[in-house]
Design a protein around this motif. Structure first.
Motif, PDB file in Angstrom:
ATOM      1  N   GLY A 174       0.786  -1.233   0.000  1.00  0.00           N
ATOM      2  CA  GLY A 174       0.000   0.000   0.000  1.00  0.00           C
ATOM      3  C   GLY A 174       0.816   1.279   0.000  1.00  0.00           C
ATOM      4  O   GLY A 174       0.257   2.378   0.065  1.00  0.00           O
ATOM      5  N   GLY A 175       2.141   1.148  -0.062  1.00  0.00           N
ATOM      6  CA  GLY A 175       2.989   2.332  -0.172  1.00  0.00           C
ATOM      7  C   GLY A 175       3.299   3.047   1.134  1.00  0.00           C
ATOM      8  O   GLY A 175       3.900   4.121   1.136  1.00  0.00           O
ATOM      9  N   ALA A 176       2.913   2.464   2.267  1.00  0.00           N
ATOM     10  CA  ALA A 176       3.155   3.129   3.557  1.00  0.00           C
ATOM     11  C   ALA A 176       4.536   2.769   4.102  1.00  0.00           C
ATOM     12  O   ALA A 176       4.991   1.632   3.973  1.00  0.00           O
ATOM     13  CB  ALA A 176       2.086   2.727   4.564  1.00  0.00           C
ATOM     14  N   ASP A 177       5.184   3.758   4.719  1.00  0.00           N
ATOM     15  CA  ASP A 177       6.379   3.488   5.526  1.00  0.00           C
ATOM     16  C   ASP A 177       5.972   3.244   6.976  1.00  0.00           C
ATOM     17  O   ASP A 177       6.603   2.474   7.694  1.00  0.00           O
ATOM     18  CB  ASP A 177       7.344   4.680   5.464  1.00  0.00           C
ATOM     19  CG  ASP A 177       7.867   4.917   4.064  1.00  0.00           C
ATOM     20  OD1 ASP A 177       8.352   3.950   3.438  1.00  0.00           O
ATOM     21  OD2 ASP A 177       7.782   6.062   3.580  1.00  0.00           O
ATOM     22  N   VAL A 178       4.921   3.955   7.394  1.00  0.00           N
ATOM     23  CA  VAL A 178       4.319   3.745   8.716  1.00  0.00           C
ATOM     24  C   VAL A 178       2.820   3.550   8.494  1.00  0.00           C
ATOM     25  O   VAL A 178       2.177   4.388   7.862  1.00  0.00           O
ATOM     26  CB  VAL A 178       4.541   4.948   9.656  1.00  0.00           C
ATOM     27  CG1 VAL A 178       3.949   4.665  11.045  1.00  0.00           C
ATOM     28  CG2 VAL A 178       6.015   5.313   9.765  1.00  0.00           C
ATOM     29  N   ALA A 179       2.275   2.448   8.988  1.00  0.00           N
ATOM     30  CA  ALA A 179       0.830   2.211   8.907  1.00  0.00           C
ATOM     31  C   ALA A 179       0.257   2.325  10.315  1.00  0.00           C
ATOM     32  O   ALA A 179       0.791   1.751  11.256  1.00  0.00           O
ATOM     33  CB  ALA A 179       0.535   0.840   8.329  1.00  0.00           C
ATOM     34  N   ILE A 180      -0.823   3.096  10.429  1.00  0.00           N
ATOM     35  CA  ILE A 180      -1.446   3.350  11.724  1.00  0.00           C
ATOM     36  C   ILE A 180      -2.830   2.716  11.755  1.00  0.00           C
ATOM     37  O   ILE A 180      -3.640   2.961  10.853  1.00  0.00           O
ATOM     38  CB  ILE A 180      -1.593   4.864  11.977  1.00  0.00           C
ATOM     39  CG1 ILE A 180      -0.227   5.546  11.992  1.00  0.00           C
ATOM     40  CG2 ILE A 180      -2.354   5.146  13.272  1.00  0.00           C
ATOM     41  CD1 ILE A 180      -0.323   7.062  11.974  1.00  0.00           C
ATOM     42  N   GLY A 181      -3.104   1.918  12.770  1.00  0.00           N
ATOM     43  CA  GLY A 181      -4.456   1.439  13.010  1.00  0.00           C
ATOM     44  C   GLY A 181      -5.257   2.577  13.605  1.00  0.00           C
ATOM     45  O   GLY A 181      -5.094   2.934  14.768  1.00  0.00           O
ATOM     46  N   SER A 182      -6.115   3.195  12.795  1.00  0.00           N
ATOM     47  CA  SER A 182      -6.721   4.486  13.149  1.00  0.00           C
ATOM     48  C   SER A 182      -8.174   4.345  13.599  1.00  0.00           C
ATOM     49  O   SER A 182      -9.003   3.754  12.909  1.00  0.00           O
ATOM     50  CB  SER A 182      -6.653   5.427  11.940  1.00  0.00           C
ATOM     51  OG  SER A 182      -7.292   6.641  12.224  1.00  0.00           O
ATOM     52  N   ARG A 183      -8.459   4.951  14.767  1.00  0.00           N
ATOM     53  CA  ARG A 183      -9.823   4.955  15.305  1.00  0.00           C
ATOM     54  C   ARG A 183     -10.688   6.035  14.668  1.00  0.00           C
ATOM     55  O   ARG A 183     -11.907   5.973  14.751  1.00  0.00           O
ATOM     56  CB  ARG A 183      -9.772   5.213  16.824  1.00  0.00           C
ATOM     57  CG  ARG A 183      -9.038   4.144  17.602  1.00  0.00           C
ATOM     58  CD  ARG A 183      -8.653   4.619  18.997  1.00  0.00           C
ATOM     59  NE  ARG A 183      -7.621   5.651  18.941  1.00  0.00           N
ATOM     60  CZ  ARG A 183      -7.020   6.166  20.019  1.00  0.00           C
ATOM     61  NH1 ARG A 183      -7.361   5.749  21.229  1.00  0.00           N
ATOM     62  NH2 ARG A 183      -6.081   7.085  19.881  1.00  0.00           N
ATOM     63  N   TYR A 184     -10.043   7.050  14.058  1.00  0.00           N
ATOM     64  CA  TYR A 184     -10.785   8.259  13.672  1.00  0.00           C
ATOM     65  C   TYR A 184     -10.716   8.604  12.187  1.00  0.00           C
ATOM     66  O   TYR A 184     -11.212   9.639  11.775  1.00  0.00           O
ATOM     67  CB  TYR A 184     -10.290   9.456  14.492  1.00  0.00           C
ATOM     68  CG  TYR A 184     -10.323   9.213  15.982  1.00  0.00           C
ATOM     69  CD1 TYR A 184     -11.466   8.699  16.601  1.00  0.00           C
ATOM     70  CD2 TYR A 184      -9.213   9.475  16.781  1.00  0.00           C
ATOM     71  CE1 TYR A 184     -11.502   8.465  17.972  1.00  0.00           C
ATOM     72  CE2 TYR A 184      -9.250   9.234  18.144  1.00  0.00           C
ATOM     73  CZ  TYR A 184     -10.391   8.729  18.731  1.00  0.00           C
ATOM     74  OH  TYR A 184     -10.413   8.486  20.082  1.00  0.00           O
ATOM     75  N   VAL A 185     -10.097   7.755  11.374  1.00  0.00           N
ATOM     76  CA  VAL A 185      -9.957   8.105   9.964  1.00  0.00           C
ATOM     77  C   VAL A 185     -11.276   7.921   9.218  1.00  0.00           C
ATOM     78  O   VAL A 185     -11.496   8.526   8.171  1.00  0.00           O
ATOM     79  CB  VAL A 185      -8.806   7.305   9.305  1.00  0.00           C
ATOM     80  CG1 VAL A 185      -9.190   5.852   9.075  1.00  0.00           C
ATOM     81  CG2 VAL A 185      -8.366   7.958   8.000  1.00  0.00           C
ATOM     82  N   SER A 186     -12.174   7.110   9.763  1.00  0.00           N
ATOM     83  CA  SER A 186     -13.495   6.943   9.121  1.00  0.00           C
ATOM     84  C   SER A 186     -14.572   7.017  10.212  1.00  0.00           C
ATOM     85  O   SER A 186     -15.161   6.016  10.588  1.00  0.00           O
ATOM     86  CB  SER A 186     -13.570   5.604   8.384  1.00  0.00           C
ATOM     87  OG  SER A 186     -13.357   4.529   9.282  1.00  0.00           O
TER      88      SER A 186
END
Length: 245
Positions: free
Chosen positions: A113-125
């Motif tokens: 997916g092209g990420a260097d850092v992937a964050i499990g995000s509670r607020y992105v959606s």
């Protein structure tokens, strides 16, 4: 040995630690685990050492004397991982607030997916938090907004603690210059990775409040984050950050 290691810091997690380890090892992709235990008086480390007989090649433990803070635990884990051949280093809580199945999503974000850092995000959606009191949800949500305003970080969940780093990120960040030890550590790592030119992507997750054991969140941790963000921003002015190769 896997190309990925999951760092799980622990302090008094005897109710959760065996279950979380078994669930991670049952995933369709192989992950190693390093438990970083801060001298839990409840015997968490003893449980892990018992499980090492079953998972000798995949389960590791670092025992540290006393409670030294989340940030220091992760920094010790990062250095341990960099001394070995891991290409991907994950942060995850022991209490099932982070769904181990989402490790696969974070891994995919960093591999395809092209990420260097992937964050499990509670607020992105929206707001994806289950079983938190409304006051804590609002505090967390608006703390992330505040961090965005002060730092300019283009991240919805700035305090998230469920992450995957590509090895290069941890090699580039000057880990000995990371100052914060509580939840401000999570903000500082994201901010520093951003300043170093790395691509950060948020992966939507559902965060579920722990069912067993006790939370380590406190007012002091929260105030460190609020004041620390201002120090972080001021300290970045004129500072030269090492850049992504």
């Amino acid at each position: 040995m896997s190309d990925s290691v999951v760092l799980i810091p622990t302090y008094n997690e005897k109710e959760n630690i065996e279950n979380i380890i078994r669930v991670v090892f049952a995933l369709p992709r192989k992950f190693d685990i390093l438990v970083i235990d801060d001298g839990s008086p409840d015997g968490t480390a003893t449980i892990v050492k018992g499980l090492q007989k079953e998972f000798a090649d995949s389960l590791f433990i670092m025992e540290r004397a006393g409670k030294q803070g989340l940030g220091r635990a992760y920094l010790a884990g990062f250095k341990w991982a960099l001394e070995r051949d891991y290409g991907f280093v994950f942060e995850m809580d022991a209490d099932f607030s982070h769904n181990p199945n989402d490790l696969l999503k974070l891994y995919d974000a960093c591999t395809t997916g092209g990420a260097d850092v992937a964050i499990g995000s509670r607020y992105v959606s929206g707001v994806n938090v289950v079983n938190w009191p409304m006051g804590r949800v609002l505090m967390s949500y608006f703390a992330s907004k505040y961090v965005r305003i002060v730092t300019g970080l283009p991240i919805a969940d700035t305090t998230a603690g469920f992450k995957c780093y590509r090895r290069e990120v941890l090699e580039t960040i000057e880990l000995d210059k990371i100052k914060f030890v509580g939840y401000a550590f999570q903000i500082e790592m994201k901010f520093t990775a951003y300043k170093c030119g790395f691509t950060i992507k948020e992966v939507p997750i559902v965060f579920v409040n722990r069912e067993l054991g006790t939370s380590k969140m406190s007012g002091g941790i929260f105030s460190e984050a609020l004041l620390g963000v201002i120090k972080l921003k001021l300290g970045s002015i004129g500072r030269k950050y090492p850049q992504k190769r």
